[in-house]
Design a protein around this motif. Structure first.
Motif, PDB file in Angstrom:
ATOM      1  N   VAL A  45       0.840  -1.199   0.000  1.00 62.39           N
ATOM      2  CA  VAL A  45       0.000   0.000   0.000  1.00 62.39           C
ATOM      3  C   VAL A  45       0.876   1.251   0.000  1.00 62.39           C
ATOM      4  O   VAL A  45       0.614   2.202  -0.741  1.00 62.39           O
ATOM      5  CB  VAL A  45      -0.958   0.018   1.212  1.00 62.39           C
ATOM      6  CG1 VAL A  45      -1.626   1.369   1.371  1.00 62.39           C
ATOM      7  CG2 VAL A  45      -2.001  -1.075   1.068  1.00 62.39           C
ATOM      8  N   ALA A  49       0.264   2.287  -3.920  1.00 60.36           N
ATOM      9  CA  ALA A  49      -1.122   2.532  -3.510  1.00 60.36           C
ATOM     10  C   ALA A  49      -2.124   2.536  -4.662  1.00 60.36           C
ATOM     11  O   ALA A  49      -3.222   1.999  -4.538  1.00 60.36           O
ATOM     12  CB  ALA A  49      -1.221   3.857  -2.758  1.00 60.36           C
ATOM     13  N   ARG A  65      -4.678   0.479  -2.241  1.00 58.96           N
ATOM     14  CA  ARG A  65      -5.311   1.383  -1.274  1.00 58.96           C
ATOM     15  C   ARG A  65      -6.752   0.952  -0.987  1.00 58.96           C
ATOM     16  O   ARG A  65      -7.177   0.899   0.158  1.00 58.96           O
ATOM     17  CB  ARG A  65      -5.292   2.815  -1.792  1.00 58.96           C
ATOM     18  CG  ARG A  65      -5.893   3.822  -0.813  1.00 58.96           C
ATOM     19  CD  ARG A  65      -5.926   5.238  -1.365  1.00 58.96           C
ATOM     20  NE  ARG A  65      -4.590   5.737  -1.643  1.00 58.96           N
ATOM     21  CZ  ARG A  65      -4.148   6.078  -2.859  1.00 58.96           C
ATOM     22  NH1 ARG A  65      -4.938   5.983  -3.909  1.00 58.96           N
ATOM     23  NH2 ARG A  65      -2.934   6.525  -3.011  1.00 58.96           N
ATOM     24  N   TYR A  69      -8.237  -0.396   2.574  1.00 53.11           N
ATOM     25  CA  TYR A  69      -9.363   0.294   3.203  1.00 53.11           C
ATOM     26  C   TYR A  69     -10.505  -0.684   3.491  1.00 53.11           C
ATOM     27  O   TYR A  69     -11.046  -0.703   4.600  1.00 53.11           O
ATOM     28  CB  TYR A  69      -9.842   1.436   2.300  1.00 53.11           C
ATOM     29  CG  TYR A  69     -11.036   2.166   2.857  1.00 53.11           C
ATOM     30  CD1 TYR A  69     -10.916   3.034   3.932  1.00 53.11           C
ATOM     31  CD2 TYR A  69     -12.288   1.981   2.304  1.00 53.11           C
ATOM     32  CE1 TYR A  69     -12.007   3.704   4.452  1.00 53.11           C
ATOM     33  CE2 TYR A  69     -13.398   2.645   2.809  1.00 53.11           C
ATOM     34  CZ  TYR A  69     -13.255   3.506   3.884  1.00 53.11           C
ATOM     35  OH  TYR A  69     -14.336   4.150   4.388  1.00 53.11           O
TER      36      TYR A  69
END
Length: 106
Positions: A45, A49, A65, A69
């Motif tokens: 990440v 990302a 990313r 999340y």
């Protein structure tokens, strides 16, 4: 686009050389292996990302990313339901992007 290639030495069987041992936190681990898949994801990440991490044919495409999340949200939901570090969780769903998110969240 350049790709990163990491080669691991295969001079001996790693499973035999990494005896199972209980760490200070009480969790069983194999010798010198990386502690967790989430730590590997964290490195990706921070490095890549915006690159695609998961591509489901005919389904969603997730960047590192987005994967981080969503897995974090799943982990938080599990914690809210009393599931903590070291607990066992089964992921029973069809293989795909959502399975990867659930697996890493667990």
């Amino acid at each position: 686009m350049s790709q990163l290639l990491v080669e691991y030495p295969q001079t001996r069987n790693g499973w035999c050389d990494n005896p199972l041992a209980r760490a200070a936190d009480g969790i069983l681990r194999y010798g010198n292996l990386t502690p967790a898949l989430t730590e590997l994801l964290d490195v990706q990440v921070h490095t890549f990302a915006a690159r695609e991490a998961v591509v489901e044919i005919g389904g969603p495409r997730l960047t590192y990313r987005e994967l981080w999340y969503s897995a974090s949200r799943i982990a938080g939901g599990l914690q809210e339901h009393g599931i903590g570090y070291g607990d066992r969780v089964a992921v029973r769903m069809p293989v795909g992007a959502r399975w990867v998110q659930a697996f890493l969240g667990a």
